[in-house]
Scaffold this active site. Structure first.
Site, short mmCIF file in Angstrom:
data_model
loop_
_atom_site.label_atom_id
_atom_site.label_comp_id
_atom_site.label_asym_id
_atom_site.label_seq_id
_atom_site.Cartn_x
_atom_site.Cartn_y
_atom_site.Cartn_z
N HIS A 47 -22.50 -52.67 -35.04
CA HIS A 47 -21.20 -52.46 -34.40
C HIS A 47 -20.12 -53.16 -35.23
CE1 HIS A 47 -17.89 -52.73 -31.53
NE2 HIS A 47 -18.43 -51.66 -30.98
N GLU A 101 -16.53 -45.33 -35.54
CA GLU A 101 -15.56 -46.08 -34.72
C GLU A 101 -14.55 -46.75 -35.66
OE1 GLU A 101 -17.03 -47.55 -30.64
OE2 GLU A 101 -18.06 -48.76 -32.11
N ILE A 117 -10.13 -49.64 -32.10
CA ILE A 117 -10.95 -50.26 -31.05
C ILE A 117 -10.08 -51.14 -30.15
CG2 ILE A 117 -12.78 -51.96 -30.62
CD1 ILE A 117 -14.31 -50.78 -32.97
O1 13P Z 1 -16.13 -50.73 -29.67
C1 13P Z 1 -16.14 -49.81 -28.88
C2 13P Z 1 -17.38 -49.28 -28.28
O2 13P Z 1 -18.51 -49.78 -28.90
C3 13P Z 1 -14.89 -49.18 -28.43
O3 13P Z 1 -14.15 -50.11 -27.75
P1 13P Z 1 -12.91 -49.61 -26.85
O4 13P Z 1 -13.43 -48.53 -25.96
O5 13P Z 1 -12.50 -50.85 -26.10
O6 13P Z 1 -11.88 -49.11 -27.80
#
Ligand code: 13P
Length: 214
Positions: free
Chosen positions: A85, A133, A138
């Site tokens: 991650h 991602e 994020i």
């Molecule tokens: O890191 C994430 C999922 O693993 C995404 O985070 P958010 O949904 O808070 O943007």
């Protein structure tokens, strides 16, 4: 669609969110899974919701202080694990080692990546799925499927070019059913999200909204 709620280290009751997720999962064709802190895996799994680890270490039983054993995650009820991650980046050799550990323990695997090139590299390691991602989105509430649709489509193409058996998910800023549908329309078969549920005033309502168009 596969919808994975990553609870990260947010200060929410993981069991309450897991119970709500299990209820919504039963009402929809989508699969909803919850990834709590390691210490909460067993309690979350007991709710019946599909339970995922946020990380497992690239080691087996032995002298590895501070490790998160894949075997223990599986014994606690986890069905799968995230790896690499954006908030838990690993060296290439460790991603490979953690994938091997997860496979030994019978856990499904999603390897996260920042961009399509990393998605291709992650797909080459043979996980069950990869997830793109973009780190800059994020936690922003701005969905990747709207802010950067090309990155999702390019990630799907990049993974397909390496191994078309690897599923491709996306994440960052996803919080509504519209975001999930947009991710699906871009070729992704799942989404990862955190703050849209873990920081919601009403997580059960947020979960219900996610599956309005799946
Ligand atoms: O890191 C994430 C999922 O693993 C995404 O985070 P958010 O949904 O808070 O943007």
């Amino acid at each position: 669609m596969f919808i994975l709620i990553n609870l990260k280290a947010y200060p929410r009751d993981p069991v309450a969110i897991a119970e709500a997720a299990a209820d919504v999962d039963a009402e929809t064709d989508a699969t909803i899974a919850v990834a709590p802190q390691t210490a909460d895996l067993a309690a979350v799994a007991e709710t019946g919701v599909e339970t995922w680890a946020q990380h497992v270490s690239p080691v087996g039983h032995g002298s590895h202080t501070g490790s998160s054993l894949a075997e223990r995650a599986a014994e606690a009820g986890a069905a799968g694990t995230l790896l690499n991650h954006s908030e838990r980046r690993l060296k290439l050799a460790d991603i490979d080692g953690s994938l091997a550990a997860a496979e030994r323990a019978g856990l499904d695997t999603v390897v996260c990546a920042n961009n399509p090139d990393q998605v291709a590299a992650a797909a080459a390691l043979g996980p069950d799925a990869v997830a793109v991602e973009p780190p800059e989105l994020i936690g922003t509430g701005t969905p990747v499927s709207q802010a950067d649709p090309d990155v999702v489509e390019d990630a799907v193409a990049a993974a397909r070019a390496v191994d078309d058996a690897v599923d491709v998910y996306c994440g960052a800023g996803i919080s509504t059913g519209e975001d999930v549908a947009a991710a699906r329309d871009l070729g992704s078969t799942g989404v990862l999200l955190a703050s849209g549920v873990a920081k919601a005033d009403d997580p059960a309502a947020a979960l219900r909204d996610l599956v309005t168009d799946v």
